[in-house]
Design a protein around this motif. Sequence first.
Motif, PDB file in Angstrom:
ATOM      1  N   LEU A   1      -1.628  -5.048  -5.581  1.00  0.00           N
ATOM      2  CA  LEU A   1      -2.642  -4.110  -5.106  1.00  0.00           C
ATOM      3  C   LEU A   1      -4.019  -4.757  -5.021  1.00  0.00           C
ATOM      4  O   LEU A   1      -4.668  -4.689  -3.974  1.00  0.00           O
ATOM      5  CB  LEU A   1      -2.703  -2.883  -6.029  1.00  0.00           C
ATOM      6  CG  LEU A   1      -3.806  -1.867  -5.687  1.00  0.00           C
ATOM      7  CD1 LEU A   1      -3.596  -1.303  -4.277  1.00  0.00           C
ATOM      8  CD2 LEU A   1      -3.853  -0.751  -6.721  1.00  0.00           C
TER       9      LEU A   1
ATOM     10  N   TYR B   1       0.833  -1.200   0.000  1.00  0.00           N
ATOM     11  CA  TYR B   1       0.000   0.000   0.000  1.00  0.00           C
ATOM     12  C   TYR B   1       0.870   1.254   0.000  1.00  0.00           C
ATOM     13  O   TYR B   1       0.574   2.242  -0.683  1.00  0.00           O
ATOM     14  CB  TYR B   1      -0.920   0.017   1.228  1.00  0.00           C
ATOM     15  CG  TYR B   1      -1.994  -1.042   1.217  1.00  0.00           C
ATOM     16  CD1 TYR B   1      -2.407  -1.640   0.037  1.00  0.00           C
ATOM     17  CD2 TYR B   1      -2.596  -1.455   2.406  1.00  0.00           C
ATOM     18  CE1 TYR B   1      -3.389  -2.617   0.033  1.00  0.00           C
ATOM     19  CE2 TYR B   1      -3.586  -2.431   2.411  1.00  0.00           C
ATOM     20  CZ  TYR B   1      -3.979  -3.007   1.221  1.00  0.00           C
ATOM     21  OH  TYR B   1      -4.954  -3.974   1.218  1.00  0.00           O
TER      22      TYR B   1
ATOM     23  N   MET C   1      -5.760  -5.685  -1.413  1.00  0.00           N
ATOM     24  CA  MET C   1      -6.925  -4.857  -1.097  1.00  0.00           C
ATOM     25  C   MET C   1      -8.163  -5.729  -0.902  1.00  0.00           C
ATOM     26  O   MET C   1      -8.993  -5.456  -0.011  1.00  0.00           O
ATOM     27  CB  MET C   1      -7.172  -3.840  -2.210  1.00  0.00           C
ATOM     28  CG  MET C   1      -8.367  -2.941  -1.957  1.00  0.00           C
ATOM     29  SD  MET C   1      -8.583  -1.655  -3.210  1.00  0.00           S
ATOM     30  CE  MET C   1      -7.172  -0.610  -2.829  1.00  0.00           C
TER      31      MET C   1
END
Length: 426
Positions: free
Chosen positions: A356, A83, A360
């Motif tokens: 990502l 992140y 996530m």
Amino acid sequence: MSFSRGGPGSDSVDGLSKRAVGDGGDPLPAGFRLDSSRSARSDEVDTLVAEADYQADANRSFLSRLYTGTGAFEIVGHRKRWYLVTGVILGICLLSMVVRGFTFGIDFEGGTQVSIPATSASVSVDRVEKVFAQTLGGGPETVQSAGSGAAKTIQVRTEHLNEAQASRVMDALAAEFAPELTRADVSSSDVSSTWGAEITRKMVIALIVFLVIVTIYIAIRFDKEMATASLASLFFDVIVTAGVYSLVGFEVSPATVIGLLTILGFSIYDTVVVFDKVEENTRSFMKTYRRTYAEQANLAVNQTLMRSINTTVISVLPIIALMVVAVWMLGVGTLQDLALIQLVGVVVGTFSSVFLATPMLVSLKERNTEIAAHTKKVLTRRTRPGAGEPVPADRTGGRHAAAGVGSGAGVETGAARPTGKRRRSR
């Protein structure tokens, strides 16, 4: 604790496999089963066998573990790190777009293009740019070569010139490169600002239509959390690709828009492949306490990592060939816009789908109360005295700290976490 010998029909030890077959380091030898009547801690041993049955094979090479998908590369567990990396990349790209902006081509802004044949060695980009600046008192927006051999030309793009200014420039260029060039060899063409505005409008419409169609597909194909992570990954790809284009300063042309739409399709494809594997691995994970959702998702990333790398390499090779052959060898400078945006987009799309989108997704799923409770129960079972599976402080990204773990079943503390490799006797 005692065990009884089991035959070919031995009961399951861990609820998932017929027997715990190992290489001497497994808790139970092959062909043995738990005797619940003589064991007061069968639950702990059940957890131990389930965890010890899946470990990374440390004897394999890095490339071998990468190829087989059993490398136990911790990606989801380090999601805070990723992140931070994606945040820094986004910040740099957004800052570049705000401060530097974009260099829009004549097709978008309108203007005048002057073309000069470059069949003679004396006709060069530097000399053309110098003549232009001396004639009008300011340099052009872009000067680049296109084509090769007898078809090679130098194209000068600048803001709109009136008839008198264009005539002065062409006369100066013909005089500079005489007798190789004559006034008739130099040509100019205009693109109106109205045409440029129309091209811009169509570009925006094409991008919006693409994003709407993709959003509808993702919303139907995935659940809420997966759809959110997929769209976040897609917008990351758009912003970063545009930001890199802004940093490099290449001219934005219609070919750039075509390349952008192409690589966005690639990004969605790679994300769908990874999420399909995540769905497969997590389909029934709530029925057992073998692994957490995060661990199953991390296993899915490991299992598709080599495929993502192979797809990226196969996609990048023709793009590099386009840049080398068309741009550098043949001198078709207009193709560098298409090549650059495709090269950046393919690399960024692969990065976002692995580092990502999946992390996530895990962060969003762990907000679900049932999944959070399941994760807590899995970690609690591993930290019970005698479970033999200590929990490192960073195994869930720092969210759960390890408690004291006893020796229990006689397995050393610091045992490897489940990673996806089933150990077999050799």
